[in-house]
Motif scaffolding. Structure first.
Motif, PDB file in Angstrom:
ATOM      1  N   VAL A  87       0.732  -1.205   0.123  1.00  0.00           N
ATOM      2  CA  VAL A  87       0.024  -0.034  -0.071  1.00  0.00           C
ATOM      3  C   VAL A  87       0.791   1.182   0.008  1.00  0.00           C
ATOM      4  O   VAL A  87       0.764   2.054  -0.850  1.00  0.00           O
ATOM      5  CB  VAL A  87      -0.836   0.155   1.216  1.00  0.00           C
ATOM      6  N   TYR A 152      -2.656   1.180  -4.923  1.00  0.00           N
ATOM      7  CA  TYR A 152      -2.624  -0.212  -4.807  1.00  0.00           C
ATOM      8  C   TYR A 152      -4.156  -0.629  -4.733  1.00  0.00           C
ATOM      9  O   TYR A 152      -4.646  -1.416  -5.523  1.00  0.00           O
ATOM     10  CB  TYR A 152      -2.233  -0.909  -3.614  1.00  0.00           C
ATOM     11  N   ASN A 200       5.591  -5.063   6.080  1.00  0.00           N
ATOM     12  CA  ASN A 200       4.475  -4.023   6.245  1.00  0.00           C
ATOM     13  C   ASN A 200       3.472  -4.821   7.016  1.00  0.00           C
ATOM     14  O   ASN A 200       2.731  -4.329   7.771  1.00  0.00           O
ATOM     15  CB  ASN A 200       3.950  -3.769   5.036  1.00  0.00           C
ATOM     16  N   PHE A 205       5.832  -9.446  10.565  1.00  0.00           N
ATOM     17  CA  PHE A 205       6.441  -8.390  11.462  1.00  0.00           C
ATOM     18  C   PHE A 205       6.756  -9.255  12.715  1.00  0.00           C
ATOM     19  O   PHE A 205       7.702  -9.365  13.487  1.00  0.00           O
ATOM     20  CB  PHE A 205       5.941  -7.247  11.582  1.00  0.00           C
ATOM     21  N   CYS A 231      -7.111  -2.615  16.148  1.00  0.00           N
ATOM     22  CA  CYS A 231      -7.906  -2.792  14.711  1.00  0.00           C
ATOM     23  C   CYS A 231      -8.346  -4.174  14.755  1.00  0.00           C
ATOM     24  O   CYS A 231      -7.407  -5.151  15.102  1.00  0.00           O
ATOM     25  CB  CYS A 231      -7.092  -2.550  13.419  1.00  0.00           C
ATOM     26  N   VAL A 272      -5.753  -6.788  16.556  1.00  0.00           N
ATOM     27  CA  VAL A 272      -4.097  -7.126  16.575  1.00  0.00           C
ATOM     28  C   VAL A 272      -3.647  -7.923  17.946  1.00  0.00           C
ATOM     29  O   VAL A 272      -2.838  -8.629  17.950  1.00  0.00           O
ATOM     30  CB  VAL A 272      -3.392  -5.685  16.574  1.00  0.00           C
ATOM     31  N   ARG A 295      -1.537   3.743  12.404  1.00  0.00           N
ATOM     32  CA  ARG A 295      -0.852   3.913  11.148  1.00  0.00           C
ATOM     33  C   ARG A 295      -1.905   4.596  10.102  1.00  0.00           C
ATOM     34  O   ARG A 295      -3.016   4.336  10.097  1.00  0.00           O
ATOM     35  CB  ARG A 295      -0.524   2.429  10.551  1.00  0.00           C
TER      36      ARG A 295
HETATM   37  C1  WQD Z   1      -3.088  -5.857   9.929  1.00  0.00           C
HETATM   38  C2  WQD Z   1      -3.165  -5.099  11.209  1.00  0.00           C
HETATM   39  C3  WQD Z   1      -2.210  -2.950  11.232  1.00  0.00           C
HETATM   40  C4  WQD Z   1       1.805  -4.379  11.158  1.00  0.00           C
HETATM   41  C5  WQD Z   1      -3.067  -5.051   4.093  1.00  0.00           C
HETATM   42  C6  WQD Z   1      -3.626  -4.401   2.603  1.00  0.00           C
HETATM   43  C7  WQD Z   1      -4.900  -4.948   2.090  1.00  0.00           C
HETATM   44  C8  WQD Z   1      -4.333  -6.651   1.898  1.00  0.00           C
HETATM   45  C9  WQD Z   1      -3.777  -7.226   3.207  1.00  0.00           C
HETATM   46  C10 WQD Z   1      -2.649  -7.218   0.377  1.00  0.00           C
HETATM   47  C11 WQD Z   1      -3.685  -3.575  10.910  1.00  0.00           C
HETATM   48  C12 WQD Z   1      -1.679  -3.640  12.232  1.00  0.00           C
HETATM   49  C13 WQD Z   1       0.407  -4.081  11.371  1.00  0.00           C
HETATM   50  C14 WQD Z   1       2.690  -3.903  12.468  1.00  0.00           C
HETATM   51  C15 WQD Z   1       0.459  -3.371  13.495  1.00  0.00           C
HETATM   52  N1  WQD Z   1      -3.666  -6.546   0.738  1.00  0.00           N
HETATM   53  N2  WQD Z   1      -0.249  -3.723  12.414  1.00  0.00           N
HETATM   54  N3  WQD Z   1       1.833  -3.333  13.287  1.00  0.00           N
HETATM   55  O1  WQD Z   1      -3.481  -3.158   6.429  1.00  0.00           O
HETATM   56  O2  WQD Z   1      -5.002  -4.911   7.219  1.00  0.00           O
HETATM   57  O3  WQD Z   1      -4.131  -4.869   4.987  1.00  0.00           O
HETATM   58  O4  WQD Z   1      -2.710  -6.358   3.533  1.00  0.00           O
HETATM   59  O5  WQD Z   1      -1.928  -7.536  -0.361  1.00  0.00           O
HETATM   60  O6  WQD Z   1      -5.367  -4.734   1.069  1.00  0.00           O
HETATM   61  O7  WQD Z   1      -4.084  -3.191   3.000  1.00  0.00           O
HETATM   62  O8  WQD Z   1      -2.706  -5.716   6.952  1.00  0.00           O
HETATM   63  O9  WQD Z   1      -0.981  -7.076   8.056  1.00  0.00           O
HETATM   64  O10 WQD Z   1      -0.557  -4.485   7.281  1.00  0.00           O
HETATM   65  O11 WQD Z   1      -2.023  -5.053   9.086  1.00  0.00           O
HETATM   66  O12 WQD Z   1      -0.248  -3.154  14.657  1.00  0.00           O
HETATM   67  O13 WQD Z   1       3.740  -3.825  12.259  1.00  0.00           O
HETATM   68  O14 WQD Z   1      -2.131  -4.926  11.987  1.00  0.00           O
HETATM   69  O15 WQD Z   1      -2.500  -1.557  11.892  1.00  0.00           O
HETATM   70  O16 WQD Z   1      -4.534  -3.254  12.126  1.00  0.00           O
HETATM   71  P1  WQD Z   1      -3.853  -4.725   6.453  1.00  0.00           P
HETATM   72  P2  WQD Z   1      -1.602  -5.632   7.711  1.00  0.00           P
END
Ligand code: WQD
Length: 342
Positions: A87, A152, A200, A205, A231, A272, A295
């Motif tokens: 993203v 994206y 990401n 992570f 979240c 989370v 974020r």
């Molecule tokens: C999940 C939760 C973060 C990292 C993204 C794309 C989506 C899809 C999947 C992909 C959120 C929290 C994350 C960290 C955290 N497409 N988090 N600390 O954002 O739901 O979806 O990936 O190819 O289109 O937007 O997934 O795994 O990044 O985050 O607290 O270090 O984990 O805030 O609530 P997301 P994510």
């Protein structure tokens, strides 16, 4: 039956290739290895005992596409994973995202048309729903697709639109799968997610922190209006997600629909902090984490209604969050001891 899998060496692609092969399909992979490793194909063979036919190439290259269809006559359907998926990066480099994800899809459809091939499964995302009102959860496929909040996300929205138009005008048969949050790895831990650089996504992570590659996990916000303030997402085991593609291929051969979308999730939302606790419980490790600021761009909560997939595809997620986290951890440990990476 022979299936072309673009991006078949990637995270979801590789698990889908395994399920296709074990379900009796012949698989041809097209991958440029830009966000994957060619060793993945060897490990797929270790799991299934079957060599994957593959062409190293790019969906943006018409010659590569023609090579695939000429070299492997008899392909009956395509699963199209090959795309960029970060993203934040898409905000920095929108043109690269539109070129790879949109132009790449157009070229693929043109090459399919030239090869008289009409059946395609597309990788879409729950990101098309954006921020949804809690009363709409679990979200169904009838919920409106909203303006994307990143390039994206826009490539997934536009991808669905162009496939819908192509299905009307050119006779393509399309299944678009809207993935929720794929996590986990194959039970053997021979394949899994291979993030480039700093992950990401949450689960890589977590596993990289647990193994010592990262100092600590930051939980992005604990002041959201959810049960513990973090979240909520619908985390789906990648092997369940892979199986949805096999079911989608079967569906393309039996259904009269020209264009269908399906949510592919578990129907369960987890915070989370619940994921962190589940990880600690199944692995017996203590995770070093802190609470940080929200974020930018995160939606508060989203999880799927998967009734349509259950009724029409005959597909349902079978595996647990715990099993997904256990396999993700096994995979991280495998990476630490194998020459697979870096
Ligand atoms: C999940 C939760 C973060 C990292 C993204 C794309 C989506 C899809 C999947 C992909 C959120 C929290 C994350 C960290 C955290 N497409 N988090 N600390 O954002 O739901 O979806 O990936 O190819 O289109 O937007 O997934 O795994 O990044 O985050 O607290 O270090 O984990 O805030 O609530 P997301 P994510």
């Amino acid at each position: 039956m022979k299936v072309l899998v673009t991006g078949g060496a990637g995270f979801i692609g590789s698990h889908t290739v395994v399920d296709l092969q074990t379900s009796g399909y012949e698989v041809v992979v097209l991958d440029n290895f830009v966000n994957s490793n060619r060793q993945v194909l060897n490990n797929i063979e270790k799991i299934t005992g079957k060599r994957v036919d593959f062409v190293e190439g790019d969906v943006r290259n018409k010659t590569d596409l023609d090579t695939v269809f000429k070299r492997y006559p008899g392909i009956e359907a395509v699963i199209h994973f090959a795309a960029y998926k970060a993203v934040g990066e898409s905000v920095q480099s929108p043109l690269a995202y539109y070129e790879n994800n949109i132009a790449g899809t157009v070229y693929l459809l043109q090459a399919m048309k030239a090869a008289s091939l009409k059946k395609i499964v597309f990788s879409s995302s729950c990101t098309v729903y954006g921020e949804v009102d809690a009363t709409l959860l679990p979200i169904t496929e009838n919920a409106p697709v909203v303006k994307a909040n990143s390039p994206y996300g826009n490539t997934k929205k536009i991808g669905e639109e162009l496939l819908l138009d192509a299905s009307k005008a050119e006779g393509f048969n399309v299944v678009s799968l809207r993935y929720f949050n794929p996590i986990g790895a194959h039970d053997t831990a021979l394949i899994g997610e291979l993030p480039l650089g700093i992950p990401n996504n949450l689960v890589p992570f977590i596993t990289q922190t647990a193994i010592g590659k990262r100092k600590e996990l930051t939980v992005f916000g604990n002041d959201y209006p959810t049960r513990d303030g973090s979240c909520i997402r619908d985390y789906i085991h990648v092997m369940d997600l892979a199986n949805a593609h096999v079911k989608a291929i079967d569906y393309l051969h039996t259904s009269n629909e020209n264009f269908s979308v399906f949510n592919i999730g578990t129907g369960q939302g987890n915070t989370v902090l619940e994921v962190v606790t589940a990880f600690e419980n199944v692995t017996g490790t203590i995770l070093n984490y802190k609470i940080g600021p929200r974020r930018a761009g995160d939606v508060v909560q989203i999880y799927a209604s998967c009734q349509k997939a259950e009724q029409e595809l005959g597909w349902k997620a079978e595996r647990t969050l715990e099993n997904a986290l256990e396999t993700a951890w096994k995979w991280e440990q495998y990476l630490a001891t194998s020459p697979f990476m870096d």
